[in-house]
Design a protein around this motif. Sequence first.
Motif, PDB file in Angstrom:
ATOM      1  N   ASP A 157      18.975  35.137  36.157  1.00  9.53           N
ATOM      2  CA  ASP A 157      18.522  35.197  34.769  1.00  9.53           C
ATOM      3  C   ASP A 157      19.326  34.333  33.806  1.00  9.53           C
ATOM      4  OD1 ASP A 157      16.473  36.992  35.398  1.00  9.53           O
ATOM      5  OD2 ASP A 157      17.802  38.715  35.162  1.00  9.53           O
ATOM      6  N   ILE A 158      20.329  33.636  34.304  1.00 12.73           N
ATOM      7  CA  ILE A 158      21.159  32.781  33.450  1.00 12.73           C
ATOM      8  C   ILE A 158      20.769  31.331  33.696  1.00 12.73           C
ATOM      9  CG2 ILE A 158      23.497  32.036  32.862  1.00 12.73           C
ATOM     10  CD1 ILE A 158      24.471  34.739  34.048  1.00 12.73           C
ATOM     11  N   THR A 159      20.268  30.665  32.660  1.00 11.33           N
ATOM     12  CA  THR A 159      19.875  29.264  32.829  1.00 11.33           C
ATOM     13  C   THR A 159      20.996  28.332  32.374  1.00 11.33           C
ATOM     14  OG1 THR A 159      18.902  28.948  30.634  1.00 11.33           O
ATOM     15  CG2 THR A 159      17.461  29.870  32.358  1.00 11.33           C
ATOM     16  N   LEU A 160      20.962  27.139  32.901  1.00  8.50           N
ATOM     17  CA  LEU A 160      21.924  26.120  32.481  1.00  8.50           C
ATOM     18  C   LEU A 160      21.730  25.793  31.002  1.00  8.50           C
ATOM     19  CD1 LEU A 160      21.918  23.737  35.567  1.00  8.50           C
ATOM     20  CD2 LEU A 160      23.510  25.584  35.032  1.00  8.50           C
ATOM     21  N   GLY A 161      20.500  25.882  30.526  1.00  8.97           N
ATOM     22  CA  GLY A 161      20.220  25.642  29.113  1.00  8.97           C
ATOM     23  C   GLY A 161      20.934  26.643  28.216  1.00  8.97           C
ATOM     24  N   GLU A 162      20.942  27.921  28.621  1.00 10.29           N
ATOM     25  CA  GLU A 162      21.657  28.944  27.858  1.00 10.29           C
ATOM     26  C   GLU A 162      23.143  28.639  27.786  1.00 10.29           C
ATOM     27  OE1 GLU A 162      20.799  33.343  28.537  1.00 10.29           O
ATOM     28  OE2 GLU A 162      19.972  32.371  30.320  1.00 10.29           O
ATOM     29  N   ILE A 163      23.691  28.240  28.923  1.00  8.26           N
ATOM     30  CA  ILE A 163      25.123  27.951  28.997  1.00  8.26           C
ATOM     31  C   ILE A 163      25.450  26.754  28.114  1.00  8.26           C
ATOM     32  CG2 ILE A 163      27.016  27.251  30.512  1.00  8.26           C
ATOM     33  CD1 ILE A 163      25.405  28.690  32.791  1.00  8.26           C
ATOM     34  N   TYR A 164      24.640  25.728  28.218  1.00  9.03           N
ATOM     35  CA  TYR A 164      24.852  24.516  27.419  1.00  9.03           C
ATOM     36  C   TYR A 164      24.881  24.860  25.940  1.00  9.03           C
ATOM     37  CZ  TYR A 164      24.177  19.765  25.680  1.00  9.03           C
ATOM     38  OH  TYR A 164      24.320  18.574  25.022  1.00  9.03           O
ATOM     39  N   LYS A 165      23.888  25.630  25.526  1.00 12.08           N
ATOM     40  CA  LYS A 165      23.789  26.006  24.117  1.00 12.08           C
ATOM     41  C   LYS A 165      24.972  26.869  23.681  1.00 12.08           C
ATOM     42  CE  LYS A 165      20.129  26.884  21.068  1.00 12.08           C
ATOM     43  NZ  LYS A 165      18.832  27.165  20.693  1.00 12.08           N
ATOM     44  N   ALA A 166      25.409  27.753  24.549  1.00  7.07           N
ATOM     45  CA  ALA A 166      26.514  28.655  24.224  1.00  7.07           C
ATOM     46  C   ALA A 166      27.823  27.905  23.984  1.00  7.07           C
ATOM     47  CB  ALA A 166      26.712  29.673  25.340  1.00  7.07           C
ATOM     48  N   VAL A 167      28.116  26.927  24.819  1.00  6.81           N
ATOM     49  CA  VAL A 167      29.410  26.246  24.710  1.00  6.81           C
ATOM     50  C   VAL A 167      29.377  25.045  23.785  1.00  6.81           C
ATOM     51  CG1 VAL A 167      30.222  27.055  26.945  1.00  6.81           C
ATOM     52  CG2 VAL A 167      29.079  24.834  26.792  1.00  6.81           C
ATOM     53  N   ASN A 168      28.175  24.635  23.364  1.00  5.54           N
ATOM     54  CA  ASN A 168      28.086  23.481  22.470  1.00  5.54           C
ATOM     55  C   ASN A 168      28.507  23.838  21.060  1.00  5.54           C
ATOM     56  OD1 ASN A 168      27.621  20.974  21.408  1.00  5.54           O
ATOM     57  ND2 ASN A 168      25.411  21.149  21.451  1.00  5.54           N
ATOM     58  N   GLY A 169      28.067  24.974  20.577  1.00  8.02           N
ATOM     59  CA  GLY A 169      28.480  25.439  19.260  1.00  8.02           C
ATOM     60  C   GLY A 169      27.866  24.706  18.084  1.00  8.02           C
ATOM     61  N   CYS A 170      26.914  23.823  18.294  1.00  9.24           N
ATOM     62  CA  CYS A 170      26.273  23.088  17.201  1.00  9.24           C
ATOM     63  C   CYS A 170      25.083  23.898  16.708  1.00  9.24           C
ATOM     64  CB  CYS A 170      25.802  21.725  17.682  1.00  9.24           C
ATOM     65  SG  CYS A 170      24.980  20.751  16.421  1.00  9.24           S
ATOM     66  N   THR A 171      24.988  24.051  15.406  1.00  4.21           N
ATOM     67  CA  THR A 171      23.864  24.787  14.828  1.00  4.21           C
ATOM     68  C   THR A 171      22.978  23.843  14.038  1.00  4.21           C
ATOM     69  OG1 THR A 171      25.050  25.290  12.792  1.00  4.21           O
ATOM     70  CG2 THR A 171      25.279  26.866  14.595  1.00  4.21           C
ATOM     71  N   GLU A 172      21.759  24.257  13.819  1.00  9.18           N
ATOM     72  CA  GLU A 172      20.834  23.434  13.049  1.00  9.18           C
ATOM     73  C   GLU A 172      21.293  23.276  11.604  1.00  9.18           C
ATOM     74  OE1 GLU A 172      16.658  24.123  13.508  1.00  9.18           O
ATOM     75  OE2 GLU A 172      16.923  24.786  15.569  1.00  9.18           O
ATOM     76  N   GLN A 173      22.032  24.248  11.083  1.00 11.44           N
ATOM     77  CA  GLN A 173      22.529  24.139   9.718  1.00 11.44           C
ATOM     78  C   GLN A 173      23.456  22.934   9.563  1.00 11.44           C
ATOM     79  OE1 GLN A 173      22.656  27.104  11.416  1.00 11.44           O
ATOM     80  NE2 GLN A 173      21.026  28.160  10.348  1.00 11.44           N
ATOM     81  N   GLU A 174      24.159  22.559  10.622  1.00 16.62           N
ATOM     82  CA  GLU A 174      25.048  21.405  10.552  1.00 16.62           C
ATOM     83  C   GLU A 174      24.272  20.111  10.340  1.00 16.62           C
ATOM     84  OE1 GLU A 174      27.086  21.741  14.237  1.00 16.62           O
ATOM     85  OE2 GLU A 174      28.526  23.178  13.487  1.00 16.62           O
ATOM     86  N   LEU A 175      22.976  20.134  10.692  1.00 13.54           N
ATOM     87  CA  LEU A 175      22.160  18.936  10.530  1.00 13.54           C
ATOM     88  C   LEU A 175      21.463  18.892   9.175  1.00 13.54           C
ATOM     89  CD1 LEU A 175      20.476  18.836  14.032  1.00 13.54           C
ATOM     90  CD2 LEU A 175      22.479  17.561  13.266  1.00 13.54           C
ATOM     91  N   ASP A 176      21.502  19.978   8.434  1.00 12.12           N
ATOM     92  CA  ASP A 176      20.804  20.073   7.159  1.00 12.12           C
ATOM     93  C   ASP A 176      21.707  19.537   6.042  1.00 12.12           C
ATOM     94  OD1 ASP A 176      18.857  20.666   5.325  1.00 12.12           O
ATOM     95  OD2 ASP A 176      19.460  22.768   5.124  1.00 12.12           O
ATOM     96  N   VAL A 177      21.794  18.222   5.966  1.00 14.79           N
ATOM     97  CA  VAL A 177      22.678  17.565   5.003  1.00 14.79           C
ATOM     98  C   VAL A 177      21.835  16.646   4.132  1.00 14.79           C
ATOM     99  CG1 VAL A 177      24.652  16.026   4.759  1.00 14.79           C
ATOM    100  CG2 VAL A 177      24.551  17.600   6.683  1.00 14.79           C
ATOM    101  N   HIS A 178      22.011  16.740   2.803  1.00 14.22           N
ATOM    102  CA  HIS A 178      21.287  15.861   1.888  1.00 14.22           C
ATOM    103  C   HIS A 178      22.238  14.757   1.436  1.00 14.22           C
ATOM    104  CE1 HIS A 178      18.501  14.413  -1.057  1.00 14.22           C
ATOM    105  NE2 HIS A 178      19.391  14.556  -2.007  1.00 14.22           N
ATOM    106  N   CYS A 179      21.876  13.509   1.701  1.00 11.06           N
ATOM    107  CA  CYS A 179      22.745  12.377   1.365  1.00 11.06           C
ATOM    108  C   CYS A 179      21.954  11.362   0.565  1.00 11.06           C
ATOM    109  CB  CYS A 179      23.266  11.713   2.630  1.00 11.06           C
ATOM    110  SG  CYS A 179      24.142  12.822   3.713  1.00 11.06           S
ATOM    111  N   GLY A 180      22.597  10.752  -0.424  1.00 14.25           N
ATOM    112  CA  GLY A 180      21.936   9.761  -1.255  1.00 14.25           C
ATOM    113  C   GLY A 180      22.167   8.334  -0.786  1.00 14.25           C
TER     114      GLY A 180
END
Length: 144
Positions: A79-102
């Motif tokens: 029941d443990i996928t490599l995708g789950e593991i990858y996501k768990a140890v990556n620590g990157c969230t979508e909020q980190e991509l939500d940046v407004h730049c001029g």
Amino acid sequence: MSTANRGVNIGPPRFKIAVHSIVWLAKSGCILSSAMIANQVKSHATFMRRVMQALAIAGIVESKGGREGGYILRKSAEDITLGEIYKAVNGCTEQELDVHCGEAAEQLDVELEKILHEAEQQTIDYLRQFTIADVMSRVDFFMV
């Protein structure tokens, strides 16, 4: 001679260590300390605790405190996928991509991050096809 490229580093450096750790937990079937896991996967116990903490937060492993404490799987290897593991140890969230730049340079960085995030999502989707049990079935193990 093996044709596999052993120098391929996809994902965060913790990914391979995390997969190895989960395989050892699955093979042992019992609680293992971070020092025991670190020894098996040739890593430092402090680094191992950080990796295991990320896996615990993701609900993949459970941490047991005390003298006889350590880590144990919360789910079966099937029941443990490599995708789950990858996501768990990556620590990157979508909020980190939500940046407004001029400025153009900042906007370029944001767009590159979005593209890299999309590539990472495709990698995670691909890795979700494989379970720890799948990986374990490809390797001949002997417990030390």
